[in-house]
Design a protein around this motif. Structure first.
Motif, PDB file in Angstrom:
ATOM      1  N   ARG A  69     -23.412  78.163  50.386  1.00  0.00           N
ATOM      2  CA  ARG A  69     -24.499  77.542  49.627  1.00  0.00           C
ATOM      3  C   ARG A  69     -25.779  77.495  50.431  1.00  0.00           C
ATOM      4  O   ARG A  69     -26.871  77.732  49.919  1.00  0.00           O
ATOM      5  CB  ARG A  69     -24.067  76.145  49.209  1.00  0.00           C
ATOM      6  CG  ARG A  69     -25.081  75.410  48.352  1.00  0.00           C
ATOM      7  CD  ARG A  69     -24.551  74.064  47.945  1.00  0.00           C
ATOM      8  NE  ARG A  69     -25.543  73.318  47.194  1.00  0.00           N
ATOM      9  CZ  ARG A  69     -25.363  72.067  46.743  1.00  0.00           C
ATOM     10  NH1 ARG A  69     -24.197  71.461  46.991  1.00  0.00           N
ATOM     11  NH2 ARG A  69     -26.310  71.458  46.075  1.00  0.00           N
ATOM     12  N   ARG A  70     -25.646  77.182  51.737  1.00  0.00           N
ATOM     13  CA  ARG A  70     -26.850  77.152  52.584  1.00  0.00           C
ATOM     14  C   ARG A  70     -27.482  78.539  52.663  1.00  0.00           C
ATOM     15  O   ARG A  70     -28.699  78.701  52.619  1.00  0.00           O
ATOM     16  CB  ARG A  70     -26.493  76.680  53.995  1.00  0.00           C
ATOM     17  CG  ARG A  70     -26.104  75.211  54.052  1.00  0.00           C
ATOM     18  CD  ARG A  70     -26.254  74.688  55.473  1.00  0.00           C
ATOM     19  NE  ARG A  70     -25.541  75.533  56.438  1.00  0.00           N
ATOM     20  CZ  ARG A  70     -24.287  75.332  56.806  1.00  0.00           C
ATOM     21  NH1 ARG A  70     -23.588  74.337  56.263  1.00  0.00           N
ATOM     22  NH2 ARG A  70     -23.716  76.123  57.688  1.00  0.00           N
ATOM     23  N   ALA A  71     -26.661  79.614  52.779  1.00  0.00           N
ATOM     24  CA  ALA A  71     -27.201  80.965  52.852  1.00  0.00           C
ATOM     25  C   ALA A  71     -27.905  81.362  51.561  1.00  0.00           C
ATOM     26  O   ALA A  71     -28.908  82.080  51.574  1.00  0.00           O
ATOM     27  CB  ALA A  71     -26.076  81.961  53.151  1.00  0.00           C
ATOM     28  N   ALA A  72     -27.350  80.868  50.415  1.00  0.00           N
ATOM     29  CA  ALA A  72     -27.985  81.191  49.136  1.00  0.00           C
ATOM     30  C   ALA A  72     -29.321  80.481  48.973  1.00  0.00           C
ATOM     31  O   ALA A  72     -30.235  80.994  48.314  1.00  0.00           O
ATOM     32  CB  ALA A  72     -27.046  80.822  47.983  1.00  0.00           C
ATOM     33  N   GLU A  73     -29.444  79.284  49.566  1.00  0.00           N
ATOM     34  CA  GLU A  73     -30.687  78.537  49.446  1.00  0.00           C
ATOM     35  C   GLU A  73     -31.775  79.056  50.380  1.00  0.00           C
ATOM     36  O   GLU A  73     -32.955  78.787  50.182  1.00  0.00           O
ATOM     37  CB  GLU A  73     -30.424  77.058  49.732  1.00  0.00           C
ATOM     38  CG  GLU A  73     -29.537  76.395  48.681  1.00  0.00           C
ATOM     39  CD  GLU A  73     -29.200  74.959  49.059  1.00  0.00           C
ATOM     40  OE1 GLU A  73     -29.555  74.570  50.203  1.00  0.00           O
ATOM     41  OE2 GLU A  73     -28.612  74.248  48.234  1.00  0.00           O
ATOM     42  N   LEU A  74     -31.382  79.794  51.463  1.00  0.00           N
ATOM     43  CA  LEU A  74     -32.367  80.305  52.418  1.00  0.00           C
ATOM     44  C   LEU A  74     -33.133  81.473  51.820  1.00  0.00           C
ATOM     45  O   LEU A  74     -32.563  82.308  51.114  1.00  0.00           O
ATOM     46  CB  LEU A  74     -31.686  80.760  53.710  1.00  0.00           C
ATOM     47  CG  LEU A  74     -31.060  79.658  54.571  1.00  0.00           C
ATOM     48  CD1 LEU A  74     -30.355  80.269  55.770  1.00  0.00           C
ATOM     49  CD2 LEU A  74     -32.119  78.663  55.034  1.00  0.00           C
ATOM     50  N   ARG A  75     -34.378  81.552  52.139  1.00  0.00           N
ATOM     51  CA  ARG A  75     -35.229  82.642  51.684  1.00  0.00           C
ATOM     52  C   ARG A  75     -35.813  83.349  52.908  1.00  0.00           C
ATOM     53  O   ARG A  75     -36.552  82.742  53.680  1.00  0.00           O
ATOM     54  CB  ARG A  75     -36.361  82.119  50.804  1.00  0.00           C
ATOM     55  CG  ARG A  75     -37.255  83.230  50.268  1.00  0.00           C
ATOM     56  CD  ARG A  75     -38.429  82.665  49.511  1.00  0.00           C
ATOM     57  NE  ARG A  75     -39.325  83.718  49.064  1.00  0.00           N
ATOM     58  CZ  ARG A  75     -40.524  83.502  48.518  1.00  0.00           C
ATOM     59  NH1 ARG A  75     -40.951  82.247  48.332  1.00  0.00           N
ATOM     60  NH2 ARG A  75     -41.282  84.511  48.147  1.00  0.00           N
ATOM     61  N   VAL A  76     -35.432  84.600  53.080  1.00  0.00           N
ATOM     62  CA  VAL A  76     -35.884  85.373  54.232  1.00  0.00           C
ATOM     63  C   VAL A  76     -37.245  85.963  53.921  1.00  0.00           C
ATOM     64  O   VAL A  76     -37.404  86.715  52.953  1.00  0.00           O
ATOM     65  CB  VAL A  76     -34.885  86.488  54.584  1.00  0.00           C
ATOM     66  CG1 VAL A  76     -35.383  87.288  55.774  1.00  0.00           C
ATOM     67  CG2 VAL A  76     -33.511  85.885  54.874  1.00  0.00           C
TER      68      VAL A  76
END
Length: 323
Positions: free
Chosen positions: A19-26
């Motif tokens: 979930r944290r990876a999905a919320e991150l925006r690169v």
């Protein structure tokens, strides 16, 4: 009764990794300064090329007429063989002098140091003129027993030291002084334990130097020696002062007749640029070959970086974002 309110313990618990990876925006880094510098450089280069292309004083028709002339090819052949012969002489003699400078013998060390001091301390142009006019100092070249009349060999200096031979001696001996320092630095960069291990196995010093030390020293020797080769190619232009019939000598003969100095210098510059470009190919190959196992072996040339970025823009962005 159900409620969506989270307990204090649930609120304090960390969210799952997915979930944290999905919320991150690169967001890739924007190098606006690089793009501005690139645009400015391209604009300046385009303006310079356009100015030269449209300059009537360059006389591009004369450049085209003489670019592939027979006289130019004759001088080009002399330049190429003079570069190859001088570098061969310089590298062979320079390696010997480097070993002599590392020798524990004070006589060998003194002779090698004196050689380097003489040929590295005087200008190359002076050395070329000296060898070209050596007949003014010695009319004959003789080999025999000193302080006696016994002579084994005798020849006229002018017939023996032709302009081509004088140019070869000047360039080769001068290069030997610089090559010796490069080779010496490469030998000293090898761990002394390598030679000690070879000696413990019964290898002689000469064999140890040839089979153990020098192959490892090549990693340090190749890059500066490649630059010396390119520099030697350009330094052959100095032998025009003794009319050695190299590329620059023939160029000077042409513009002495047609008075078109700038166009003929453009012809010389184009050929020197072409030769330097060709010499850069084996240098890059040797650097990669002897640099295997080091970070230098993974070095990518600027041209390959540009071509790779153009062919694979997504990969180039990913690599740039990963740095």
């Amino acid at each position: 009764m159900r409620t969506d309110a989270k307990t204090p313990a649930e609120a304090a618990a960390p969210a799952p990794a997915g979930r944290r990876a999905a919320e991150l925006r690169v967001v890739p880094v924007r190098h606006y300064g690089r793009w501005a510098a690139a645009v400015t450089a391209l604009a300046g280069l385009t303006g310079l090329v356009g100015s030269l292309a449209g300059n009537d004083n360059l006389r591009w028709d004369i450049v085209g007429d003489h670019l592939f002339a027979d006289l130019i090819f004759d001088g080009l052949f002399t330049t190429v063989w003079l570069t190859a012969a001088a570098m061969t002489l310089g590298l062979a003699l320079g390696t010997l002098i480097a070993v002599m400078r590392l020798s524990p013998s004070p006589v060998l060390y003194g002779l090698a140091t004196f050689f380097v001091w003489i040929f590295r301390g005087t200008p190359l142009l002076v050395q070329i003129i000296f060898w070209g006019y050596a007949a003014a100092l010695y009319q004959y070249v003789m080999i025999g027993v000193p302080f006696t009349d016994i002579t084994f060999f005798k020849a006229d200096t002018n017939s023996l030291l032709t302009p081509a031979v004088a140019a070869l001696l000047a360039l080769g001996l001068n290069e030997a002084a610089y090559a010796s320092e490069i080779v010496r630095a490469g030998i000293q960069s090898v761990d002394p334990g390598q030679a000690e291990a070879a000696h413990s196995l019964g290898m002689r010093p000469a064999l140890t130097m040839r089979r153990i030390v020098l192959p490892q020293a090549m990693r340090v020797i190749i890059p500066p020696m490649g630059n010396e080769t390119i520099n030697m190619l350009k330094m052959t232009a100095l032998v025009s002062v003794i009319s050695a019939h190299d590329l620059m000598s023939n160029i000077q003969d042409v513009y002495a007749q047609n008075y078109q100095v700038i166009p003929m210098l453009v012809v010389a510059s184009l050929w020197y640029l072409a030769l330097v470009t060709v010499l850069g190919v084996p240098q890059a190959y040797l650097e990669r070959r002897y640099g295997r196992g080091t970070t230098r072996a993974r070095h990518v040339s600027p041209l390959r970086r540009v071509l790779g970025a153009a062919a694979h823009p997504t990969r180039a962005k990913d690599e740039e974002a990963g740095r």
